[in-house]
Scaffold this motif. Structure first.
Motif, PDB file in Angstrom:
ATOM      1  N   ARG A 174      51.266  34.572  20.319  1.00 50.92           N
ATOM      2  CA  ARG A 174      51.999  35.698  19.733  1.00 50.92           C
ATOM      3  C   ARG A 174      51.083  36.547  18.849  1.00 50.92           C
ATOM      4  N   TYR A 177      48.307  38.425  20.912  1.00 50.55           N
ATOM      5  CA  TYR A 177      48.841  39.555  21.669  1.00 50.55           C
ATOM      6  C   TYR A 177      49.193  40.715  20.739  1.00 50.55           C
ATOM      7  N   LEU A 190      45.755  43.466  30.909  1.00 50.60           N
ATOM      8  CA  LEU A 190      46.243  42.118  30.676  1.00 50.60           C
ATOM      9  C   LEU A 190      45.921  41.274  31.902  1.00 50.60           C
ATOM     10  N   LEU A 194      49.685  36.717  29.438  1.00 54.20           N
ATOM     11  CA  LEU A 194      51.009  36.249  29.049  1.00 54.20           C
ATOM     12  C   LEU A 194      51.416  35.009  29.827  1.00 54.20           C
ATOM     13  N   LYS A 202      57.695  36.367  25.638  1.00 50.23           N
ATOM     14  CA  LYS A 202      57.227  37.033  26.853  1.00 50.23           C
ATOM     15  C   LYS A 202      58.169  38.178  27.225  1.00 50.23           C
ATOM     16  N   CYS A 205      57.557  41.081  25.037  1.00 43.78           N
ATOM     17  CA  CYS A 205      56.319  41.789  25.398  1.00 43.78           C
ATOM     18  C   CYS A 205      56.537  42.688  26.608  1.00 43.78           C
ATOM     19  N   LYS A 229      56.994  38.019  37.508  1.00 45.43           N
ATOM     20  CA  LYS A 229      56.583  38.920  36.432  1.00 45.43           C
ATOM     21  C   LYS A 229      56.208  40.298  36.977  1.00 45.43           C
TER      22      LYS A 229
END
Length: 284
Positions: A174, A177, A190, A194, A202, A205, A229
């Motif tokens: 956390r 990021y 990225l 993640l 997540k 984000c 994702k």
């Protein structure tokens, strides 16, 4: 390369043209070639970077694409396809052998490959903010301006003065990021960043990324083999296979289906269909 037409969102922030990168399979050959290349650059002697030498192979070959503002561009491909090497060239970690990587004037890029890289477990969270921020090129004044955002976004205000070594892996993710996004880049890279952390963070984000790219001159390069994702956040997908872009489409589902079927191309049609159904069951 298979490519369908996709809607262009705005100005081009990044353009990659005829990009090539080769690696060497053998360390002794690699050291010899490195020394030779340095001397050729000093003298200078013209080098033929388009030709593979003994033990070399193309990790990237003739890569061409544009990144538009407002895009979350998903980059997918089997392990070893060249995804991370491409991102490291764009992030100025690797040099390319030939071709061009152009970014719009004034565009800032922040690349996240390993969230906790450079962070020290004996330092507090606050001290690591200044350390990690400096590694990203932030001045102390800039970090001072953004530290409240970092504490708030990471939801770690109560633990910010505890040693990082006391944090769980999710808490450290956390913080890392939050520091990265606090650099306020134009292009945010990225690379599986993640893959750790709790599901609630997540989701936060991903929602933040979707809102963040709506600002002018913002875009994301999101590298992941997690189909779910990519399906949820990407607005466009590039499929890379053996160092080449083989598919480029804003129809994210079509691109991901192509990626999966391409990974299964060596199976019989019957085996491929069975495997595809299983993948859809678990990953989509």
């Amino acid at each position: 390369m298979e490519k369908n037409q996709y809607k262009k969102h705005g100005d081009i922030l990044l353009s990659v043209r005829h990009l090539n990168k080769k690696f060497c399979k053998d360390i002794s050959h690699n050291m010899r070639y490195g020394i030779r290349d340095i001397w050729q650059a000093i003298l200078p002697i013209k080098s033929d970077y388009a030709t593979l030498r003994e033990k070399e192979f193309w990790v990237l070959k003739d890569i061409n694409f544009d990144l538009y503002e407002g895009e979350i561009l998903g980059i997918v491909g089997a392990n070893g396809s060249g995804k991370t090497s491409l991102m490291r060239i764009i992030g100025n970690i690797y040099t390319n052998d030939s071709g061009e990587v152009w970014t719009k004037e004034g565009v800032k890029t922040t690349a996240v490959f390993a969230l906790r890289s450079g962070m020290q477990p004996l330092y507090t969270g606050r001290e690591n903010i200044y350390l990690k921020g400096a590694l990203f090129g932030m001045s102390k004044e800039k970090i001072d301006q953004r530290i409240q955002f970092i504490e708030s976004f990471s939801e770690l205000a109560e633990a910010i003065d505890q040693p990082l070594g006391n944090y769980s892996s999710g808490m450290a993710a956390r913080l890392a990021y939050a520091i990265a996004i606090a650099t306020d880049p134009n292009i945010f890279i990225l690379d599986e960043a993640l893959a750790v952390g709790d599901s609630v963070f997540k989701a936060k984000c991903f929602d933040h990324l979707k809102d963040w790219v709506q600002q002018p001159a913002k875009s994301v390069l999101f590298v992941s083999n997690n189909i779910r994702k990519i399906l949820k956040v990407a607005t466009r997908v590039l499929v890379i296979d053996k160092g080449r872009i083989v598919y480029d489409d804003s129809d994210v589902t079509a691109a991901l289906n192509y990626y999966v079927m391409n990974c299964l191309k060596d199976l019989t049609p019957e085996e491929r269909e069975i495997r595809f159904q299983k993948i859809q069951m678990y990953d989509y």
